[in-house]
Scaffold this active site. Structure first.
Site, short mmCIF file in Angstrom:
data_model
loop_
_atom_site.label_atom_id
_atom_site.label_comp_id
_atom_site.label_asym_id
_atom_site.label_seq_id
_atom_site.Cartn_x
_atom_site.Cartn_y
_atom_site.Cartn_z
N HIS A 266 -11.56 -4.82 2.26
CA HIS A 266 -10.11 -4.44 2.20
C HIS A 266 -9.53 -5.13 3.48
O HIS A 266 -8.50 -5.49 3.69
CB HIS A 266 -9.60 -3.07 1.97
CG HIS A 266 -8.46 -2.73 1.84
ND1 HIS A 266 -7.64 -2.50 0.60
CD2 HIS A 266 -7.72 -2.26 2.85
CE1 HIS A 266 -6.36 -2.36 1.12
NE2 HIS A 266 -6.21 -2.13 2.27
N GLU A 267 -10.03 -4.30 4.79
CA GLU A 267 -9.44 -4.83 5.95
C GLU A 267 -9.82 -6.16 6.32
O GLU A 267 -9.07 -6.76 7.14
CB GLU A 267 -10.31 -3.58 6.91
CG GLU A 267 -9.70 -2.39 6.74
CD GLU A 267 -8.52 -1.79 6.57
OE1 GLU A 267 -7.72 -2.59 6.86
OE2 GLU A 267 -8.29 -0.64 5.84
N GLU A 296 -0.64 -6.18 1.77
CA GLU A 296 -1.61 -5.44 0.94
C GLU A 296 -1.93 -6.19 -0.19
O GLU A 296 -3.01 -6.13 -0.73
CB GLU A 296 -0.68 -4.08 0.36
CG GLU A 296 -0.58 -3.11 1.58
CD GLU A 296 -1.94 -2.62 2.00
OE1 GLU A 296 -2.97 -2.79 1.64
OE2 GLU A 296 -1.67 -1.92 3.40
#
Length: 502
Positions: A266-267, A296
């Site tokens: 995700h990061e 996002e």
């Protein structure tokens, strides 16, 4: 780029202000990774000073004079880079000049100190210790909404900072549509006879091996470790400090595979976006991310659309089995089903793709009520638990797994949460288009080739910075406005197959 002297002076002033702000970002990263616990109060003083000086630079009357000058002469041009810079600088300037310097500095100080208080309160499961900080933040955020102004709900003034042009009314409509269609899918899955072997994810996964695997995977999908680093924190985040310097973080659980690995993916998705913004335009809107919803979309795309796909694990699973002996007896099919389990759970960042947006809907409703004063901070834990029960059918046993689980409120990030759902929708819509132009994409991914997808994202998303607003960017990439249909189609197809609902 225009060589107009007034325009160049404007750009130089904006760049200088953002260069100072990047120093504040570095202090923020350090505060959440390596800062000694007793240094929080002093760090608040440092960050507060930088926030005040940045605000002074952003509200410099000369910026307003230069804007007025170039708007009259350069804005008639159609779809030029200068036009986007002027439009976004005007937007930021108008917002900044509405905020008192005192408020900006106080918010920076309080939120820096509140993050340390939140981390300790979460660790000790002590909501009363964090409550006074949340009270202070809400007072400041309410003052901010009054200073900025709003038409319908004070929440709109905060949401617009994260997702320009979006309103709480639109978010309500999005959640209404999602909940209406997600609920029957969830019920079908819960009634399915097929069940994943999730115990295989709760075996021994040595942390050093997790670090190696996470770093190797992040690099493989395109995160540049010569221009970034991966560290450990309480709540994972990404800080794009500037060109050549992007920091991502994760957290580790030696007895649960998903927590660190998918947090790292995700990061890394955020980080790849930051690393591929136009470096020459740093400090200007053209060198900044489009919106948090678009940001996002990049993290959720790599975490879920790619990272939880079968082709991805056809490539990476043999490597995982080499590193983790606890997976030696687990077939790929069982592992793939387990990492995609759909089951109501307590923790948002560990939620599956079907129930994740229900976590966001809950937080959105609570934020709306807290901000308006319809919900007191004293009643927050109980109200959280009641709503959680109604959404998920389970009751949080404590505040650590309830209202203390996220860092966002301690950061003053009220209005941030809806961008996660927007990101899910954008990601699904972007992937539909990507597969149209790259019909062999899944084959490439199964062979560990991610360059084509990354370059497509760089070309169509990253390289534009804020040249386009989120809605315009979405239309340019996909040919239509944002819609929840591709996301729901993706979920129905994927989970109908996994749970044999066909």
């Amino acid at each position: 780029m225009s060589k107009d002297p007034k325009y160049q002076e404007l750009i130089n002033l904006v760049r200088e202000a953002n260069l100072l702000a990047s120093c504040g970002s570095l202090l923020g990263w350090d505060e959440r990774t390596y800062l000694p616990s007793k240094g929080s109060e002093f760090r608040g003083e440092q960050v507060g000073l930088i926030a005040r000086l940045s605000h002074q630079m952003n509200t410099n009357p000369r910026v307003g004079e230069l804007l007025a000058n170039v708007e009259g002469r350069l804005m008639p041009a159609v779809d030029l880079p200068e036009q986007a810079n002027i439009r976004e600088i005007r937007r930021s300037y108008d917002r900044a000049t509405k905020l008192p310097a005192r408020l900006v500095e106080e918010m920076a100080k309080i939120t820096t100190q509140a993050q340390g208080a939140w981390s300790q309160a979460r660790q000790e499961n002590d909501y009363p210790a964090f409550k006074p900080w949340l009270d202070k933040i809400l007072v400041l955020k309410r003052e901010e909404t009054q200073a900025i102004g709003f038409k319908n709900h004070p929440y709109d003034a905060l949401l617009d900072e994260y997702e320009p042009g979006c309103s709480s009314t639109e978010i309500r409509e999005i959640f209404a549509g999602l909940v209406k269609e997600l609920t029957p899918l969830l019920k079908r899955i819960q009634g399915a006879s097929a069940k994943p072997r999730t115990e295989i994810l709760h075996r021994s996964f040595p942390i050093e091996a997790q670090k190696e695997f996470g770093r190797k995977t992040a690099a493989k999908i395109g995160f540049d470790f010569e221009a970034g680093r991966l560290d450990t924190t309480t709540h994972p985040f990404c800080s794009g400090i500037g060109p050549g310097d992007c920091r991502i973080t994760t957290r580790y659980n030696a007895n649960f595979f998903n927590e660190s690995f998918f947090g790292t993916l995700h990061e890394a998705g955020h980080g790849i976006y930051e690393q591929n913004l136009p470096a020459a335009d740093f400090g200007t809107p053209l060198g900044s991310y489009c919106s948090l919803g678009i940001h996002e979309s990049q993290s959720r795309l790599w975490e879920n659309q790619i990272g939880r796909s079968r082709p991805f694990w056809e490539h990476f699973y043999p490597q995982a089995k080499e590193l983790f002996s606890s997976l030696s007896d687990v077939p790929l099919e069982d592992f793939f089903f387990a990492i995609n389990e759909v089951k109501p759970s307590l923790i948002r960042v560990e939620a599956d793709e079907v129930t994740y947006n229900l976590h966001i809907a809950l937080r959105f409703e609570l934020e709306m009520d807290l901000l308006k004063g319809d919900l007191s901070t004293a009643d927050l834990p109980e109200t959280w638990n009641q709503k959680f029960q109604s959404y998920f059918g389970i009751q949080p046993p404590d505040s650590k797994t309830g209202c203390l689980q996220d860092i966002h409120w301690s950061m003053g990030g009220i209005g941030y949460f809806p961008t996660y759902t927007l990101g899910n929708l954008y990601a699904a819509q972007f992937m539909v288009q990507a597969r149209k132009v790259m019909p062999l994409l899944d084959r490439e991914i199964s062979q560990g080739e991610f360059g084509s997808l990354k370059q497509w994202l760089v070309t169509h998303v990253h390289s534009h910075g804020r040249r386009y607003t989120p809605d315009v960017l979405c239309r340019k990439i996909t040919g239509q406005a944002l819609t929840h249909k591709p996301f729901l189609e993706y979920l129905n197809e994927k989970f109908s197959h996994l749970y044999r609902l066909m």
